[in-house]
Design a protein around this motif. Structure first.
Motif, PDB file in Angstrom:
ATOM      1  N   UNK A  62      -3.317  -7.623  -2.372  1.00  0.00           N
ATOM      2  CA  UNK A  62      -3.136  -6.812  -3.571  1.00  0.00           C
ATOM      3  C   UNK A  62      -2.764  -7.720  -4.733  1.00  0.00           C
ATOM      4  N   UNK A  63      -3.507  -7.643  -5.793  1.00  0.00           N
ATOM      5  CA  UNK A  63      -3.298  -8.555  -6.916  1.00  0.00           C
ATOM      6  C   UNK A  63      -2.112  -8.129  -7.765  1.00  0.00           C
ATOM      7  N   UNK A  64      -1.527  -9.141  -8.434  1.00  0.00           N
ATOM      8  CA  UNK A  64      -0.432  -8.832  -9.359  1.00  0.00           C
ATOM      9  C   UNK A  64      -0.949  -8.013 -10.535  1.00  0.00           C
ATOM     10  N   UNK A  65      -2.238  -8.180 -10.861  1.00  0.00           N
ATOM     11  CA  UNK A  65      -2.830  -7.411 -11.956  1.00  0.00           C
ATOM     12  C   UNK A  65      -2.805  -5.918 -11.647  1.00  0.00           C
ATOM     13  N   UNK A  66      -3.103  -5.560 -10.399  1.00  0.00           N
ATOM     14  CA  UNK A  66      -3.080  -4.152 -10.000  1.00  0.00           C
ATOM     15  C   UNK A  66      -1.673  -3.584 -10.105  1.00  0.00           C
ATOM     16  N   UNK A  67      -0.697  -4.365  -9.664  1.00  0.00           N
ATOM     17  CA  UNK A  67       0.687  -3.920  -9.781  1.00  0.00           C
ATOM     18  C   UNK A  67       1.090  -3.765 -11.245  1.00  0.00           C
ATOM     19  N   UNK A  68       0.762  -4.748 -12.055  1.00  0.00           N
ATOM     20  CA  UNK A  68       1.133  -4.713 -13.477  1.00  0.00           C
ATOM     21  C   UNK A  68       0.534  -3.505 -14.181  1.00  0.00           C
ATOM     22  N   UNK A  69      -0.657  -3.087 -13.768  1.00  0.00           N
ATOM     23  CA  UNK A  69      -1.289  -1.945 -14.437  1.00  0.00           C
ATOM     24  C   UNK A  69      -0.475  -0.681 -14.239  1.00  0.00           C
ATOM     25  N   UNK A 126      -1.822  13.437  -3.091  1.00  0.00           N
ATOM     26  CA  UNK A 126      -0.517  13.699  -2.494  1.00  0.00           C
ATOM     27  C   UNK A 126      -0.564  13.501  -0.979  1.00  0.00           C
ATOM     28  N   UNK A 127      -1.632  13.947  -0.345  1.00  0.00           N
ATOM     29  CA  UNK A 127      -1.772  13.761   1.101  1.00  0.00           C
ATOM     30  C   UNK A 127      -1.836  12.271   1.435  1.00  0.00           C
ATOM     31  N   UNK A 128      -2.579  11.516   0.618  1.00  0.00           N
ATOM     32  CA  UNK A 128      -2.668  10.067   0.834  1.00  0.00           C
ATOM     33  C   UNK A 128      -1.304   9.422   0.684  1.00  0.00           C
ATOM     34  N   UNK A 129      -0.561   9.832  -0.340  1.00  0.00           N
ATOM     35  CA  UNK A 129       0.752   9.255  -0.564  1.00  0.00           C
ATOM     36  C   UNK A 129       1.712   9.605   0.570  1.00  0.00           C
ATOM     37  N   UNK A 130       1.561  10.783   1.165  1.00  0.00           N
ATOM     38  CA  UNK A 130       2.391  11.125   2.306  1.00  0.00           C
ATOM     39  C   UNK A 130       2.190  10.141   3.446  1.00  0.00           C
ATOM     40  N   UNK A 168       4.059   5.024   6.232  1.00  0.00           N
ATOM     41  CA  UNK A 168       3.747   3.671   6.714  1.00  0.00           C
ATOM     42  C   UNK A 168       4.749   2.639   6.213  1.00  0.00           C
ATOM     43  N   UNK A 169       5.451   2.971   5.115  1.00  0.00           N
ATOM     44  CA  UNK A 169       6.417   2.010   4.574  1.00  0.00           C
ATOM     45  C   UNK A 169       7.600   1.802   5.505  1.00  0.00           C
ATOM     46  N   UNK A 170       7.884   2.780   6.334  1.00  0.00           N
ATOM     47  CA  UNK A 170       8.967   2.600   7.305  1.00  0.00           C
ATOM     48  C   UNK A 170       8.652   1.439   8.246  1.00  0.00           C
ATOM     49  N   UNK A 171       7.366   1.215   8.498  1.00  0.00           N
ATOM     50  CA  UNK A 171       6.939   0.090   9.322  1.00  0.00           C
ATOM     51  C   UNK A 171       6.485  -1.085   8.501  1.00  0.00           C
ATOM     52  N   UNK A 172       6.770  -1.038   7.197  1.00  0.00           N
ATOM     53  CA  UNK A 172       6.413  -2.109   6.258  1.00  0.00           C
ATOM     54  C   UNK A 172       4.924  -2.439   6.316  1.00  0.00           C
ATOM     55  N   UNK A 225      -0.149  -0.220   1.466  1.00  0.00           N
ATOM     56  CA  UNK A 225      -1.491  -0.496   0.942  1.00  0.00           C
ATOM     57  C   UNK A 225      -1.508  -0.444  -0.577  1.00  0.00           C
ATOM     58  N   UNK A 226      -0.590   0.300  -1.173  1.00  0.00           N
ATOM     59  CA  UNK A 226      -0.578   0.468  -2.621  1.00  0.00           C
ATOM     60  C   UNK A 226       0.163  -0.677  -3.291  1.00  0.00           C
ATOM     61  N   UNK A 227      -0.282  -1.102  -4.492  1.00  0.00           N
ATOM     62  CA  UNK A 227       0.408  -2.196  -5.192  1.00  0.00           C
ATOM     63  C   UNK A 227       1.899  -1.963  -5.382  1.00  0.00           C
ATOM     64  N   UNK A 228       2.313  -0.726  -5.647  1.00  0.00           N
ATOM     65  CA  UNK A 228       3.738  -0.460  -5.828  1.00  0.00           C
ATOM     66  C   UNK A 228       4.543  -0.739  -4.567  1.00  0.00           C
ATOM     67  N   UNK A 229       3.874  -0.670  -3.429  1.00  0.00           N
ATOM     68  CA  UNK A 229       4.546  -0.963  -2.171  1.00  0.00           C
ATOM     69  C   UNK A 229       5.014  -2.399  -2.063  1.00  0.00           C
ATOM     70  N   UNK A 230       4.390  -3.287  -2.784  1.00  0.00           N
ATOM     71  CA  UNK A 230       4.811  -4.689  -2.763  1.00  0.00           C
ATOM     72  C   UNK A 230       6.256  -4.827  -3.208  1.00  0.00           C
TER      73      UNK A 230
END
Length: 239
Positions: A1-8, A62-66, A71-75, A78-83
């Motif tokens: 995941x690029x820093x550009x995606x996160x910055x956006x 919303x379903x995707x975000x659920x 999945x974040x509990x297991x680190x 997939x989303x840039x914000x997850x970084x």
């Protein structure tokens, strides 16, 4: 995941809250990017709550975000914000379970109590995550009673700002449609102090959101000059 995606994503939130450039120094430097990433995520959820037109794309998101939050509990983000957010051990699954409430909350509320009930579970989940994200050590600036309500009021205020009539309880519209928006803004302000419970990052952001709502309640443009913003966030940051 690029820093550009996160910055956006971070920049999109900052563009909606330009006052943050003045407010950010009141948040610990080590938590500033974390705070913006978290608020950017909440803005994504606000957008899905307040969507207009066909709701199916927002429902799918919303379903995707659920799934993503679980999945974040297991680190495994997939989303840039997850970084930024995923490394923090927080009740992500609890927040995931609350996301479907946003679908139901799009329906125009019958009255103020109904509007609050629709989002109470979601607000509690958000407050629980914030407690984990922003508390450096156990017992330091511990979450106080009312932190979830502070989230609830801000979410309802944002809904009013973004959707207009759709975010106003029907009972107020039936009483006086012409003044319903201001009346609802005033009701939300009654329980929303200039300082709210919760972590400092929330208190600072809440002060900015409250200023916008107060201006709407008064039927005036918000006075977000650097000096006024500075005074607001200084007071809010004191805790």
């Amino acid at each position: 995941m690029s820093s550009t995606a996160l910055d956006s994503f971070l920049d999109k939130w900052r563009s909606r809250w330009p006052e943050w450039s003045v407010a950010a120094p009141f948040v610990a430097e080590s938590q500033r990017e974390l705070a913006v990433a978290w608020f950017a995520l909440l803005q994504e959820f606000d957008d899905m709550l307040n969507t207009g037109g066909d709701p199916l794309p927002a429902d799918a998101k919303l379903a995707w975000w659920g799934e993503e939050l679980r999945s974040w509990a297991g680190q495994r983000s997939r989303h840039p914000l997850g970084r930024v957010l995923e490394p923090i051990r927080a009740p992500w699954a609890q927040l995931a379970e609350a996301l479907p409430d946003l679908v139901e909350a799009r329906t125009a509320a019958l009255d103020a109590a109904n509007a609050e009930r629709a989002l109470a579970n979601y607000a509690g989940a958000v407050a629980a995550v914030e407690a984990a994200l922003f508390l450096d050590t156990p017992g330091k600036d511990t979450p106080r009673k009312g932190a979830a309500r502070a989230v609830l009021l801000q979410t309802l205020a944002q809904r009013l700002h973004e959707t207009g009539v759709a975010g106003i309880p029907r009972s107020l519209l039936e009483e006086d449609a012409g003044s319903a928006a201001q009346d609802w803004a005033r009701q939300l302000l009654k329980g929303w102090g200039t300082r709210v419970p919760g972590p400092r990052a929330r208190r600072v952001w809440s002060s900015l959101a409250r200023a916008r709502l107060a201006a709407q309640a008064a039927g005036k443009p918000v006075e977000a000059t650097p000096v006024r913003t500075l005074l607001r966030v200084w007071w809010a940051a004191r805790g």
